[in-house]
Every structure is written in structure tokens, then in C-alpha cells.
Write an enzyme that holds these catalytic residues in place. Sequence first.
Site, PDB file in Angstrom:
ATOM      1  N   GLU A  91       0.839  -1.211   0.000  1.00  0.00           N
ATOM      2  CA  GLU A  91       0.000   0.000   0.000  1.00  0.00           C
ATOM      3  C   GLU A  91       0.868   1.252   0.000  1.00  0.00           C
ATOM      4  OE1 GLU A  91      -3.231  -0.224  -0.280  1.00  0.00           O
ATOM      5  OE2 GLU A  91      -3.861  -2.136   0.571  1.00  0.00           O
ATOM      6  N   ASN A  93       1.185   3.683  -1.909  1.00  0.00           N
ATOM      7  CA  ASN A  93       0.562   4.960  -2.296  1.00  0.00           C
ATOM      8  C   ASN A  93       0.077   5.760  -1.098  1.00  0.00           C
ATOM      9  OD1 ASN A  93      -1.152   2.423  -2.925  1.00  0.00           O
ATOM     10  ND2 ASN A  93      -2.668   3.952  -2.312  1.00  0.00           N
ATOM     11  N   CYS A 147     -12.266  -4.853 -16.136  1.00  0.00           N
ATOM     12  CA  CYS A 147     -13.239  -3.776 -15.961  1.00  0.00           C
ATOM     13  C   CYS A 147     -14.580  -4.353 -15.505  1.00  0.00           C
ATOM     14  CB  CYS A 147     -13.408  -3.004 -17.266  1.00  0.00           C
ATOM     15  SG  CYS A 147     -14.669  -1.717 -17.151  1.00  0.00           S
ATOM     16  N   CYS A 185     -11.826   0.241 -16.944  1.00  0.00           N
ATOM     17  CA  CYS A 185     -10.956   0.648 -18.046  1.00  0.00           C
ATOM     18  C   CYS A 185     -11.072   2.165 -18.240  1.00  0.00           C
ATOM     19  CB  CYS A 185     -11.331  -0.089 -19.326  1.00  0.00           C
ATOM     20  SG  CYS A 185     -12.898   0.454 -20.018  1.00  0.00           S
TER      21      CYS A 185
HETATM   22 ZN   LIG Z   1     -14.677  -0.802 -19.325  1.00  0.00          ZN
END
Ligand SMILES: [Zn+2]
Length: 194
Positions: A91, A93, A147, A185
Amino acid sequence: MHKITNSGWVEVVTGCMFSGKTEELLRRLRRAEIAGQEVAVFKPALDDRYGDATVGSHNGRQWDATVVDAEAGVWEIAESLNGEQVVAIDEANFFSEELVEVCEALAADDRRVIVSGTDQTFRGEPFEPVPRLIALAEYVDKYQAICAVCGEPATRNQRLIDGEPAHVEDPTIMVGAEESYEARCRNCHTLRTE
Ligand SMILES: [Zn+2]
């Protein structure tokens, strides 16, 4: 460390949420452990999704970790080591930008430094300190999720508040907020602007 020069290095494992970063970090740690190498694992204090002192992926595997303050505690990572050759930071970030100097110091001290963290904010912008670490690292692996909307490879973190896209001006880090995330996405990632 590299066998010929005995030098250390930095490797970054990155990608959006649900891309398998922590799973990959744990895989690398298990390999090091099998080889008899000493491993130390750290995570920021603000992430308590899997209990206080473990690094865990969404599939339930865990590793004991030392929890350090994300702002004031970055140098504790270097100070608390006892000769471990492999240092993992999950982690990343959530840590302050000083983490970059800590990782550079550990690599200069001949350690293998494995850093895992997402490289983008919920806005799709660079999420420091991970992008700087990517630039300075010897090895970088970026993974994709799938996604949740269209099924294409996903690289972005979609933040949802009550099921709706988060506002573009929301804070980058929301601690204890009623938010959820999806991997999306580029085309399906959205932000609320009004
Ligand atoms: Zn997508």
C-alpha cells in the site's frame, strides 16, 4: 542482493485495485522465504482492512507486517531492520513522498526492496510516491484487473459513493469513508463534476 556485485535494488509491483498486486507481493515473499532469506514487511497504519499487522490479498492469504505511520513513520522502516535482506512495503501509495528516499537508502544498503501500491488516484492521476518509485526502480511490473463494467483490461480505480461515481474534488485519500471501489478501463472510468 545481486550475487556478482552484492548490490541492492528496488522493484515495484503496481496496477489498479483488484489487479493482484498484493498476491504478487506475497508470491515473491514466499519464494524468498523458501530460499532462506530474511524478510521484513511493512504497511501504512491507515489501512486496516485485513487487521492490524498483516498484509493480505483479497484471496485471504496473509503475511505478518509491521504497521508504521504513513507520514511520520516512514524512516521507522529503515530503523527497525535487523539485517533482513528483503524489505517489502505494501500500500505504498498511502505513504508520504519521503518513502522514495527510504527505498533508495535501503537499496543503497544492499537490500532487495519490493514496493507494492496503486499508481493512480481515483481521478486517474499519478498517485505519489508510486510514480516516482517506478521511475527510480530497477524492475517494474504493472498488472491489469478486469473492468467491472465492460470486461476489458482495467487500469483505473473507480471510486463509488453510495453506488455513484465520486466527485472530482473529493480528497485523494478518504479514511473511514463509506466508499467502494471497482476496477475499470479508461472508457468506463467516470468522475462526477457537479
Ligand atoms: Zn470498461
